[in-house]
Design a protein around this motif. Structure first.
Motif, PDB file in Angstrom:
ATOM      1  N   TRP A 180     -52.771  20.208  22.429  1.00 12.99           N
ATOM      2  CA  TRP A 180     -51.906  20.701  21.339  1.00 12.99           C
ATOM      3  C   TRP A 180     -51.086  21.915  21.738  1.00 12.99           C
ATOM      4  CZ3 TRP A 180     -52.392  25.547  19.142  1.00 12.99           C
ATOM      5  CH2 TRP A 180     -53.600  26.230  19.332  1.00 12.99           C
ATOM      6  N   LYS A 181     -51.650  22.767  22.615  1.00 10.95           N
ATOM      7  CA  LYS A 181     -50.876  23.952  23.034  1.00 10.95           C
ATOM      8  C   LYS A 181     -49.692  23.535  23.908  1.00 10.95           C
ATOM      9  CE  LYS A 181     -54.772  27.099  22.994  1.00 10.95           C
ATOM     10  NZ  LYS A 181     -55.795  27.727  23.825  1.00 10.95           N
ATOM     11  N   GLN A 182     -49.962  22.605  24.795  1.00 11.08           N
ATOM     12  CA  GLN A 182     -48.878  22.119  25.666  1.00 11.08           C
ATOM     13  C   GLN A 182     -47.845  21.336  24.849  1.00 11.08           C
ATOM     14  OE1 GLN A 182     -51.712  19.982  28.075  1.00 11.08           O
ATOM     15  NE2 GLN A 182     -51.513  21.408  29.784  1.00 11.08           N
ATOM     16  N   GLY A 183     -48.336  20.604  23.867  1.00 11.57           N
ATOM     17  CA  GLY A 183     -47.436  19.853  22.987  1.00 11.57           C
ATOM     18  C   GLY A 183     -46.533  20.787  22.197  1.00 11.57           C
ATOM     19  N   LEU A 184     -47.116  21.886  21.746  1.00 12.02           N
ATOM     20  CA  LEU A 184     -46.345  22.885  21.001  1.00 12.02           C
ATOM     21  C   LEU A 184     -45.243  23.461  21.894  1.00 12.02           C
ATOM     22  CD1 LEU A 184     -45.876  24.756  18.580  1.00 12.02           C
ATOM     23  CD2 LEU A 184     -47.674  26.253  19.472  1.00 12.02           C
ATOM     24  N   ALA A 185     -45.630  23.799  23.132  1.00 12.85           N
ATOM     25  CA  ALA A 185     -44.640  24.366  24.060  1.00 12.85           C
ATOM     26  C   ALA A 185     -43.511  23.365  24.298  1.00 12.85           C
ATOM     27  CB  ALA A 185     -45.323  24.738  25.388  1.00 12.85           C
ATOM     28  N   LEU A 186     -43.865  22.091  24.484  1.00 15.35           N
ATOM     29  CA  LEU A 186     -42.828  21.095  24.783  1.00 15.35           C
ATOM     30  C   LEU A 186     -41.885  20.895  23.594  1.00 15.35           C
ATOM     31  CD1 LEU A 186     -41.464  19.014  26.586  1.00 15.35           C
ATOM     32  CD2 LEU A 186     -43.146  17.323  25.831  1.00 15.35           C
ATOM     33  N   VAL A 187     -42.436  20.800  22.385  1.00 15.14           N
ATOM     34  CA  VAL A 187     -41.536  20.527  21.255  1.00 15.14           C
ATOM     35  C   VAL A 187     -40.622  21.723  21.002  1.00 15.14           C
ATOM     36  CG1 VAL A 187     -42.964  21.234  19.262  1.00 15.14           C
ATOM     37  CG2 VAL A 187     -41.408  19.287  19.062  1.00 15.14           C
ATOM     38  N   GLU A 188     -41.128  22.933  21.244  1.00 20.47           N
ATOM     39  CA  GLU A 188     -40.268  24.113  21.065  1.00 20.47           C
ATOM     40  C   GLU A 188     -39.156  24.131  22.124  1.00 20.47           C
ATOM     41  OE1 GLU A 188     -43.126  27.301  20.837  1.00 20.47           O
ATOM     42  OE2 GLU A 188     -43.173  27.189  18.637  1.00 20.47           O
ATOM     43  N   GLU A 189     -39.540  23.805  23.334  1.00 25.13           N
ATOM     44  CA  GLU A 189     -38.543  23.735  24.429  1.00 25.13           C
ATOM     45  C   GLU A 189     -37.512  22.640  24.146  1.00 25.13           C
ATOM     46  OE1 GLU A 189     -39.033  23.207  28.969  1.00 25.13           O
ATOM     47  OE2 GLU A 189     -41.017  23.675  28.162  1.00 25.13           O
ATOM     48  N   LEU A 190     -37.999  21.532  23.631  1.00 30.08           N
ATOM     49  CA  LEU A 190     -37.092  20.423  23.318  1.00 30.08           C
ATOM     50  C   LEU A 190     -36.117  20.831  22.214  1.00 30.08           C
ATOM     51  CD1 LEU A 190     -36.256  17.447  23.732  1.00 30.08           C
ATOM     52  CD2 LEU A 190     -38.046  16.806  22.090  1.00 30.08           C
ATOM     53  N   GLY A 191     -36.638  21.525  21.213  1.00 30.77           N
ATOM     54  CA  GLY A 191     -35.765  22.019  20.141  1.00 30.77           C
ATOM     55  C   GLY A 191     -34.642  22.877  20.705  1.00 30.77           C
ATOM     56  N   GLU A 192     -34.990  23.757  21.653  1.00 31.37           N
ATOM     57  CA  GLU A 192     -33.962  24.614  22.277  1.00 31.37           C
ATOM     58  C   GLU A 192     -32.967  23.783  23.075  1.00 31.37           C
ATOM     59  OE1 GLU A 192     -35.609  27.859  24.608  1.00 31.37           O
ATOM     60  OE2 GLU A 192     -36.973  28.323  22.940  1.00 31.37           O
ATOM     61  N   ALA A 193     -33.483  22.838  23.839  1.00 31.38           N
ATOM     62  CA  ALA A 193     -32.598  22.014  24.683  1.00 31.38           C
ATOM     63  C   ALA A 193     -31.663  21.156  23.832  1.00 31.38           C
ATOM     64  CB  ALA A 193     -33.430  21.132  25.612  1.00 31.38           C
ATOM     65  N   LEU A 194     -32.159  20.711  22.679  1.00 32.86           N
ATOM     66  CA  LEU A 194     -31.338  19.843  21.823  1.00 32.86           C
ATOM     67  C   LEU A 194     -30.231  20.615  21.113  1.00 32.86           C
ATOM     68  CD1 LEU A 194     -34.043  17.507  20.221  1.00 32.86           C
ATOM     69  CD2 LEU A 194     -32.290  16.842  21.894  1.00 32.86           C
ATOM     70  N   ALA A 195     -30.373  21.941  21.079  1.00 33.30           N
ATOM     71  CA  ALA A 195     -29.332  22.753  20.433  1.00 33.30           C
ATOM     72  C   ALA A 195     -27.992  22.585  21.151  1.00 33.30           C
ATOM     73  CB  ALA A 195     -29.750  24.217  20.416  1.00 33.30           C
ATOM     74  N   ASN A 196     -28.043  22.158  22.419  1.00 28.93           N
ATOM     75  CA  ASN A 196     -26.807  21.978  23.191  1.00 28.93           C
ATOM     76  C   ASN A 196     -26.337  20.524  23.230  1.00 28.93           C
ATOM     77  OD1 ASN A 196     -27.046  24.717  23.982  1.00 28.93           O
ATOM     78  ND2 ASN A 196     -28.608  24.082  25.479  1.00 28.93           N
ATOM     79  N   VAL A 197     -26.941  19.691  22.395  1.00 31.28           N
ATOM     80  CA  VAL A 197     -26.617  18.260  22.445  1.00 31.28           C
ATOM     81  C   VAL A 197     -25.959  17.857  21.126  1.00 31.28           C
ATOM     82  CG1 VAL A 197     -27.652  15.950  22.588  1.00 31.28           C
ATOM     83  CG2 VAL A 197     -28.591  17.808  23.978  1.00 31.28           C
TER      84      VAL A 197
END
Ligand code: PEP
Length: 258
Positions: A18-35
């Motif tokens: 769950w901790k790694q999942g949290l990190a990934l979804v937050e990172e994905l949210g940031e990356a999607l801001a440019n899409v």
């Protein structure tokens, strides 16, 4: 020109606590801001134990990411140790549940009957099933890939009304392309995705056939997604390995910019 909104769904499989999942979804949210997400939907399918955390992060950050599960029980509730019901998933704001993934079929003996029951249970709970179908290598070599895949589709959708069938997402995932790095050619993907749509047309008419999203899955990456998405009957991708890297999955979601 299709009016279907493409869906890019990331199947995390049995990866990330769950901790790694949290990190990934937050990172994905940031990356999607440019899409540009004006005409594409992005979803992630984390392991069950990550869902609550990922859901909270999506809600808190108002992230443009839908949530789904990798499986769902065929049963509503009760003495089914280890199972997770559709209602439990909708209570976590899940939109999707994958059903009949080839790894469920291969390692858990899930056949057409159980897959069909899970599709129905998902729909009953208000989830959108992502029904996975696709042939193993032997069937492809024997030229029986369409026949094999359509038999799985028929089994998975058995007994559904047109209204229910219209709500299903189908993922064509040739088993030989999953996790192998060996991607189907865009023509291979189009051939089977088209046949899937034509079967839906025969069974349920034009409205259903034209509404249902048919995804391709199997070693999709940012480097190959645009060519696959250029095909008329491919409406998105079910992405395994490449969905575990935020930047890469965001690039897949932004396939039009490639
Ligand atoms: C999958 O798990 O559905 C899948 C397509 O995996 P990969 O993208 O890693 O081939």
């Amino acid at each position: 020109m299709s009016t279907r909104t493409p869906l890019m769904a990331g199947n995390w499989k049995m990866n990330l606590d769950w901790k790694q999942g949290l990190a990934l979804v937050e990172e994905l949210g940031e990356a999607l801001a440019n899409v540009d997400l004006s005409d594409v939907e992005v979803a992630v399918l984390p392991p069950f134990v990550d869902l609550r955390t990922v859901q909270t992060a999506i809600d808190a950050g108002k992230l443009p990411i839908a949530l789904g599960a990798q499986d769902v029980s065929a049963h509503e509730s009760g003495a089914y140790t280890g199972e997770i019901s559709g209602a439990m998933l909708t209570a976590l704001n899940c939109t999707y549940a994958a059903v009949g993934h080839s790894e469920r079929r291969q390692y858990h003996g899930e056949d057409e009957a159980i897959t069909n029951a899970k599709v129905k249970a998902a729909l009953e709970a208000g989830l959108t099933p992502i029904l996975c179908v696709g042939e193993p290598l032997e069937e492809r070599k024997a030229g029986k890939h369409v026949e094999y895949t359509l038999a799985q589709l028929e089994g998975g959708l058995e007994g559904l009304s047109a209204e229910q069938a219209a709500k299903v997402v189908v993922a064509y995932e040739p088993v030989w392309a999953i996790g192998t790095g060996e991607v189907a050619t865009p023509e291979d993907a189009q051939e089977v995705c088209h046949e899937i749509r034509e079967l839906l047309r025969v069974q349920h008419g034009d409205q259903v056939a034209d509404a249902v999203r048919v995804l391709y899955g199997g070693s999709v990456k940012s480097a190959n997604v645009a060519d696959i998405m250029a095909k008329d009957d491919v409406d998105g991708a079910l992405v395994g390995g490449a969905s575990l890297k935020a930047e890469e999955f965001a690039k897949i979601a932004g396939f039009r910019a490639a």
